[in-house]
Design a protein around this motif. Sequence first.
Motif, PDB file in Angstrom:
ATOM      1  N   ALA A 295       0.754  -1.332  -0.093  1.00  0.00           N
ATOM      2  CA  ALA A 295      -0.045   0.147   0.087  1.00  0.00           C
ATOM      3  C   ALA A 295       0.879   1.090  -0.005  1.00  0.00           C
ATOM      4  O   ALA A 295       0.496   2.254  -0.899  1.00  0.00           O
ATOM      5  CB  ALA A 295      -0.878  -0.204   0.986  1.00  0.00           C
ATOM      6  N   ILE A 296       1.993   1.201   0.928  1.00  0.00           N
ATOM      7  CA  ILE A 296       2.951   2.376   0.721  1.00  0.00           C
ATOM      8  C   ILE A 296       3.609   2.619  -0.224  1.00  0.00           C
ATOM      9  O   ILE A 296       3.708   3.706  -0.798  1.00  0.00           O
ATOM     10  CB  ILE A 296       3.935   2.359   1.909  1.00  0.00           C
ATOM     11  N   LEU A 297       4.046   1.468  -0.914  1.00  0.00           N
ATOM     12  CA  LEU A 297       4.678   1.532  -2.320  1.00  0.00           C
ATOM     13  C   LEU A 297       3.802   2.107  -3.436  1.00  0.00           C
ATOM     14  O   LEU A 297       4.159   2.662  -4.443  1.00  0.00           O
ATOM     15  CB  LEU A 297       5.313   0.262  -2.643  1.00  0.00           C
ATOM     16  N   ASP A 304       6.250  -2.535  -6.584  1.00  0.00           N
ATOM     17  CA  ASP A 304       5.555  -3.672  -5.493  1.00  0.00           C
ATOM     18  C   ASP A 304       6.706  -4.480  -4.599  1.00  0.00           C
ATOM     19  O   ASP A 304       7.850  -4.154  -5.002  1.00  0.00           O
ATOM     20  CB  ASP A 304       4.622  -4.685  -6.118  1.00  0.00           C
ATOM     21  N   ILE A 305       6.280  -4.830  -3.583  1.00  0.00           N
ATOM     22  CA  ILE A 305       7.213  -5.617  -2.701  1.00  0.00           C
ATOM     23  C   ILE A 305       8.345  -6.633  -3.207  1.00  0.00           C
ATOM     24  O   ILE A 305       9.463  -6.778  -2.959  1.00  0.00           O
ATOM     25  CB  ILE A 305       6.478  -6.472  -1.435  1.00  0.00           C
ATOM     26  N   GLY A 306       7.706  -7.176  -4.353  1.00  0.00           N
ATOM     27  CA  GLY A 306       8.717  -8.160  -5.208  1.00  0.00           C
ATOM     28  C   GLY A 306       9.651  -7.546  -5.860  1.00  0.00           C
ATOM     29  O   GLY A 306      10.763  -7.937  -6.144  1.00  0.00           O
ATOM     30  N   ASP A 307       9.410  -6.102  -6.311  1.00  0.00           N
ATOM     31  CA  ASP A 307      10.359  -5.419  -7.162  1.00  0.00           C
ATOM     32  C   ASP A 307      11.663  -5.182  -6.116  1.00  0.00           C
ATOM     33  O   ASP A 307      12.821  -5.072  -6.431  1.00  0.00           O
ATOM     34  CB  ASP A 307       9.735  -4.403  -7.478  1.00  0.00           C
ATOM     35  N   HIS A 308      11.187  -4.783  -4.789  1.00  0.00           N
ATOM     36  CA  HIS A 308      12.220  -4.438  -3.822  1.00  0.00           C
ATOM     37  C   HIS A 308      12.942  -5.484  -3.234  1.00  0.00           C
ATOM     38  O   HIS A 308      13.994  -5.331  -2.635  1.00  0.00           O
ATOM     39  CB  HIS A 308      11.635  -3.360  -2.765  1.00  0.00           C
ATOM     40  N   PHE A 309      12.212  -6.818  -3.062  1.00  0.00           N
ATOM     41  CA  PHE A 309      12.767  -7.766  -2.210  1.00  0.00           C
ATOM     42  C   PHE A 309      12.457  -8.899  -3.114  1.00  0.00           C
ATOM     43  O   PHE A 309      11.172  -9.764  -2.579  1.00  0.00           O
ATOM     44  CB  PHE A 309      12.000  -7.752  -0.891  1.00  0.00           C
ATOM     45  N   PRO A 310      13.142  -9.334  -4.012  1.00  0.00           N
ATOM     46  CA  PRO A 310      12.744 -10.322  -4.850  1.00  0.00           C
ATOM     47  C   PRO A 310      12.534 -11.580  -4.062  1.00  0.00           C
ATOM     48  O   PRO A 310      13.483 -11.978  -3.361  1.00  0.00           O
ATOM     49  CB  PRO A 310      13.896 -10.474  -5.916  1.00  0.00           C
ATOM     50  N   ASN A 322       8.963  -6.538   9.014  1.00  0.00           N
ATOM     51  CA  ASN A 322       9.289  -5.238   9.186  1.00  0.00           C
ATOM     52  C   ASN A 322      10.105  -4.516   8.565  1.00  0.00           C
ATOM     53  O   ASN A 322      10.035  -3.154   8.164  1.00  0.00           O
ATOM     54  CB  ASN A 322       9.581  -4.951  10.996  1.00  0.00           C
ATOM     55  N   ILE A 323      11.248  -5.297   8.201  1.00  0.00           N
ATOM     56  CA  ILE A 323      12.236  -4.980   7.011  1.00  0.00           C
ATOM     57  C   ILE A 323      11.517  -4.223   5.930  1.00  0.00           C
ATOM     58  O   ILE A 323      12.100  -3.115   5.559  1.00  0.00           O
ATOM     59  CB  ILE A 323      13.222  -6.020   6.632  1.00  0.00           C
ATOM     60  N   PHE A 324      10.651  -4.965   5.321  1.00  0.00           N
ATOM     61  CA  PHE A 324       9.961  -4.537   4.229  1.00  0.00           C
ATOM     62  C   PHE A 324       9.068  -3.190   4.354  1.00  0.00           C
ATOM     63  O   PHE A 324       9.296  -2.310   3.591  1.00  0.00           O
ATOM     64  CB  PHE A 324       9.015  -5.671   3.680  1.00  0.00           C
ATOM     65  N   ALA A 325       8.351  -3.284   5.531  1.00  0.00           N
ATOM     66  CA  ALA A 325       7.380  -2.152   5.902  1.00  0.00           C
ATOM     67  C   ALA A 325       8.445  -0.715   6.115  1.00  0.00           C
ATOM     68  O   ALA A 325       8.009   0.397   5.729  1.00  0.00           O
ATOM     69  CB  ALA A 325       6.764  -2.435   7.096  1.00  0.00           C
ATOM     70  N   GLU A 326       9.664  -0.871   6.748  1.00  0.00           N
ATOM     71  CA  GLU A 326      10.557   0.068   7.178  1.00  0.00           C
ATOM     72  C   GLU A 326      11.085   0.478   6.113  1.00  0.00           C
ATOM     73  O   GLU A 326      11.201   1.863   5.883  1.00  0.00           O
ATOM     74  CB  GLU A 326      11.506  -0.294   8.067  1.00  0.00           C
ATOM     75  N   HIS A 327      11.407  -0.158   5.024  1.00  0.00           N
ATOM     76  CA  HIS A 327      11.921   0.062   3.874  1.00  0.00           C
ATOM     77  C   HIS A 327      10.926   1.231   2.857  1.00  0.00           C
ATOM     78  O   HIS A 327      11.337   2.207   2.549  1.00  0.00           O
ATOM     79  CB  HIS A 327      12.281  -0.928   2.887  1.00  0.00           C
TER      80      HIS A 327
END
Length: 406
Positions: A295-297, A304-310, A322-327
């Motif tokens: 949602a934030i992205l 999306d989350i997969g682009d940032h954290f494959p 929480n690593i993903f949300a903090e990023h």
Amino acid sequence: MVKPMVKSVALIVAAGRGHRAGGGLPKQYRQLGDRSVLAHTVQRFLDHKAIASVRIVIHGDDEALYRDAVAAFKDDSRLLSPVHGGAERQDSVRLGLESLIALSPDLILIHDGARPFLSAHQISALIAAFDDENVAGVLPGVAIVDTVKRADDDGRIKETVDRQGLWRAQTPQCFRYDAILKAHTAVSGQALTDDIAVAEAQGLNVRIIEGDPDNIKLTTQADFDQTERHLMETNSTSQSREPLPSFVSKTGMGFDVHGFEPGDFVTLCGIEIPHDKRLAGHSDADVGLHALTDAILGALGAGDIGDHFPPTDEKWRGAPSNIFAEHAAKLVHEAQGQLVHVDLTLICERPKIKPHREAMRASVAKILELPLSSVSVKATTTEKLGFTGRQEGIAAQAIATIELPR
Ligand code: MG
């Protein structure tokens, strides 16, 4: 007026020099919106009907600052005249307690002058804890949700501290007056960290109750900046307001699903909840934080989350989400924006979300560095229909609102 059964008195400690926040003035006298920090703090107690009187301990040099700060309450007889503090906070508390001997309170709530966001609910909960006559002291605490590390002076990590049972201590710390006066007198000269430590040193029975993440202590300039922003959003009566910068509001949505596999707990919003299954996934499969991250992205238009954290990257195997949300939150700050609000709905039959909902909310607030009032966590079932109804997994949807420079 009905005479309260128990005489509860607030002792506000405002004798510190507290220049760490900058600005030259001790922080309790700095302006926050239309009033000083101390005036906000005093108001919280005077607004509570269980508080019979308020005594403030001030520094001997601050008489004029004090008079200005509390001018609005000069006709309220419940605000007693101030007393001067001592060299250390502990001395100031003891002198404050001694100044109340003639008043003979039943309970004393010892509070930091620089915590202006104390809620009425918190005051009531502290006083109610003394219904148990064995209790001599009560501490409001906030459970630590972050992973805690111990490091040496060179920044090398030495260990991961088990956070189970660890709390951040807040104020007001509340005591039976006679017991804490005696305890403070007995430990005079020893340096102890807070009033609960004084009580502990004297073997008093002290308890912890749930504190309030919003009841922060203003310490640094950053605390003041963040608080000012929050006040601008929430307090339309504030007079000394600068024109708001030109922001544009953006909204993003996120959706995620994880299926169940054999296991004994699920992680939702950073909270581990006992269950007879676990969620399958590459990371810790925290479906709530994944939906929030997306949602934030989405609000940023940042993929999306997969682009940032494959998910193909071994680095994220079993990673805490929480690593993903903090990023995602960091990307908002890097864009000179701010996260305004998030709203999450968890969709499942089981585990039951409601008993954990407030803990999840506090956890999300902590992870995203948002006030509790800007975080919503809700839950629903699908009336036993579909994959969530058949208890094959958990779905989550989220909306995030951010503000970006126009
Ligand atoms: Mg996911």
